[in-house]
Structures are given as C-alpha cells and as structure tokens.
Write an enzyme that holds these catalytic residues in place. Structure first.
Site, short mmCIF file in Angstrom:
data_model
loop_
_atom_site.label_atom_id
_atom_site.label_comp_id
_atom_site.label_asym_id
_atom_site.label_seq_id
_atom_site.Cartn_x
_atom_site.Cartn_y
_atom_site.Cartn_z
N ASP A 81 3.12 -2.58 6.32
CA ASP A 81 3.20 -3.33 5.07
C ASP A 81 4.20 -2.68 4.10
O ASP A 81 4.28 -1.46 3.99
CB ASP A 81 1.80 -3.36 4.45
CG ASP A 81 1.67 -4.36 3.33
OD1 ASP A 81 2.36 -5.39 3.37
OD2 ASP A 81 0.86 -4.11 2.41
N ASP A 103 10.34 -5.13 2.69
CA ASP A 103 10.30 -5.52 1.29
C ASP A 103 11.59 -5.12 0.58
O ASP A 103 11.77 -3.98 0.16
CB ASP A 103 9.10 -4.87 0.59
CG ASP A 103 8.94 -5.31 -0.85
OD1 ASP A 103 9.77 -6.11 -1.32
OD2 ASP A 103 7.98 -4.86 -1.50
N HIS A 177 -0.15 -5.75 -7.54
CA HIS A 177 -0.86 -4.73 -6.78
C HIS A 177 -1.70 -3.85 -7.71
O HIS A 177 -1.29 -3.54 -8.83
CB HIS A 177 0.13 -3.85 -6.00
CG HIS A 177 0.95 -4.62 -5.01
ND1 HIS A 177 2.25 -4.97 -5.26
CD2 HIS A 177 0.64 -5.11 -3.78
CE1 HIS A 177 2.73 -5.63 -4.20
NE2 HIS A 177 1.77 -5.74 -3.31
N HIS A 205 0.00 -11.25 -1.88
CA HIS A 205 -0.18 -9.81 -2.13
C HIS A 205 -0.92 -9.63 -3.45
O HIS A 205 -0.97 -10.53 -4.27
CB HIS A 205 1.18 -9.11 -2.20
CG HIS A 205 1.82 -8.93 -0.86
ND1 HIS A 205 2.04 -7.69 -0.30
CD2 HIS A 205 2.28 -9.83 0.05
CE1 HIS A 205 2.62 -7.84 0.88
NE2 HIS A 205 2.78 -9.13 1.11
N GLY A 206 -1.50 -8.45 -3.63
CA GLY A 206 -2.23 -8.18 -4.86
C GLY A 206 -3.55 -8.92 -4.92
O GLY A 206 -3.99 -9.36 -5.99
N ASN A 227 -3.54 -10.02 1.40
CA ASN A 227 -3.52 -8.56 1.48
C ASN A 227 -4.61 -7.94 0.60
O ASN A 227 -4.72 -8.27 -0.58
CB ASN A 227 -2.16 -8.02 1.02
CG ASN A 227 -1.09 -8.21 2.07
OD1 ASN A 227 -1.15 -9.12 2.89
ND2 ASN A 227 -0.10 -7.34 2.05
#
Length: 278
Positions: A81, A103, A177, A205-206, A227
């Site tokens: 990740d 990323d 996040h 995400h987050g 995630n």
C-alpha cells in the site's frame, strides 16, 4: 489462496460490495485478519504501507503474509500500500506481493502518470495488479479532509486510468488518513459521478473513523475496496490497556489483542458486504 486485486474487485464491483484492505505491521494483526476472513468466508486484502515499514520491516512481515495467504482457504490479496519509491516497490515484488499501490498523487499530473505507467508495465509483466491515486487523500491530523480542491474529478479519473492502465483507482472524496479531528463530509455526489464515468474499481482510503452509514453509502455508490488501519490499532490499544488494568500477563494480553482486532475486522467485513463472498 494468493490472488491479486482483479480476482476480487471485479466481482465486488459487479455485486456491489466492498473488500477490505487491512494493513498489518506484525503477525498478531495478520493472525487476526486471516482468522476473521476465514470465519466469515470473505475475500480479503492484506498488506503493509511504505510509511509503516519503520514499525514492521518489509523483509520481516512479507514472508509471513505470503505464507498465510497461500495457506488460507479464502482469496487473499497481498498488497503493498502507498508505495512511494521505485526501489521499495521493487523490493515488494521480489518478496511476493501480488498487488502494488504506487502513490504518485503528491506530484504533478504528468509525473504521476509517467511513474505509474512504468510501474504498471513492470507489475503486469509479473501478473501483479496495480492501484493508483488521482486527487490526493491527505492526513486527517492536518485537516486535509476539509480541502475540497484535492477531490478527484470524473474527468481526471477517466484520463488517469486511460493514461496509466491501473487496475484500481483510489479517489479523494473527503476522507483522510488517521484519526479525524471532526466528522468528515463525504462528497457522495462526486463519487457517483466518477463511478458513472469509469468502469475501473474504485478505492476508499482513510476509512478508519467513518460511520457505519458512511461505509454503507460509499460501497453502495461505487467503492469496491476500503482501506483500514487506524481502527485496528485502536482496537489493539484498548485490548492491551484492558489487559494491563486487569493484571494479565503478556501472552494473555497478546491473545486479547488478537481477538479484539479480529472482532473489528469482522465488523468491517459485514459492513462492506463481503462476508460470505469467498
């Protein structure tokens, strides 16, 4: 069984459920996630992130994840990740990861596309799936979830997938996040617009700290991968604090921690709708 993102996310997208990525920094967390997936008969994505490596070095945790994935009776994606550097992504590939998120979202669009396209070329030659990110999912501690100019647009998403060939796309719709300072305001209208414009599985995400309704709504509106990490840490922290307060010895506390993390994972799997889909 070891699989890649394409083996689980295409079906998730077709049947409108989400599959959880649970980052793990040690074998206690790994044991909890695998046990949860097998008990609920759920596909699962397990891995670690480049920013977490100081807390669980890749050469230590990767062989354990790989062995657990191959041994599991449910589909397990071994996912690297938020790969930030080429060298670390290549190390992950050499250690057996079946999926990589590269990323490049903090750089400009052209640099992000060029680097991600090269990563896709290498990974696809090895049968490894690739996730990319357009827009930017920042840090809750910095208040990044409130910055609407970082949100992904449908036009950006379509162009990015076309330009890179990624298998899954992380989008920015108001999450960040870490632990939120205030309740995040998710732009579900933007998510629906991206989903309508694009067939590629979308990633949230987050996720830690969102409400149950937030999870249900984002999966309903097109998210196929969610995630989770911070919530696992919080569950582990609570279990250890409770064990210490009860005067328990180390191994008893360790088992308490695994069980609490497992419960958290199972709750998320039920919310995402992936229980029973293996």
């Amino acid at each position: 069984m070891l699989v890649n993102l394409n083996d689980v996310l295409k079906q998730a997208q077709k049947e409108h459920y989400g599959v959880g990525l649970f980052n793990t920094t040690d074998t206690d967390m790994l044991e909890a996630v695998i046990a949860a997936a097998e008990e609920l008969r759920s596909p699962v994505i397990i891995g670690t992130a480049e920013v977490l490596l100081p807390h669980g070095e890749l050469k230590l945790i990767a062989p354990s994840i790989l062995a657990a994935a191959k041994r599991a009776s449910v589909p397990v994606v071994m996912h690297y990740d938020h790969g930030l550097t080429f060298d670390r992504c290549m190390e992950a590939l050499s250690l057996g990861f079946s999926s990589v998120m590269f990323d490049g979202s903090t750089g400009n669009y052209e640099a992000n596309v060029a680097a991600t396209r090269e990563m896709v070329k290498i990974c696809h030659s090895l049968g490894v799936s690739v996730e990319g990110e357009i827009g930017h999912v920042g840090q809750a501690a910095s208040g990044d979830d409130q910055l609407t100019d970082m949100y992904t647009t449908p036009e950006e998403a379509v162009a990015y997938v076309k330009d890179t060939g990624v298998d899954a796309l992380a989008v920015a719709i108001g999450t960040a996040h870490g632990v939120y300072k205030k309740k995040p305001q998710l732009n579900l209208e933007r998510l629906c617009a991206i989903r309508a414009a694009l067939d590629t599985p979308l990633v949230l995400h987050g996720g830690s700290g969102l409400s149950d309704d937030d999870f249900r709504n984002t999966v309903r509106d097109g998210i196929a991968k969610v995630n989770i990490f911070t919530d696992l840490c919080l569950a582990g922290n609570k279990a250890m604090a409770d064990g210490l307060a009860a005067g328990e010895e180390y191994l008893v506390i360790r088992n308490r921690k695994v069980e609490e993390i497992k419960k958290t994972v199972m709750n998320k799997m039920r919310l995402f709708g992936c229980a029973g889909k293996a």
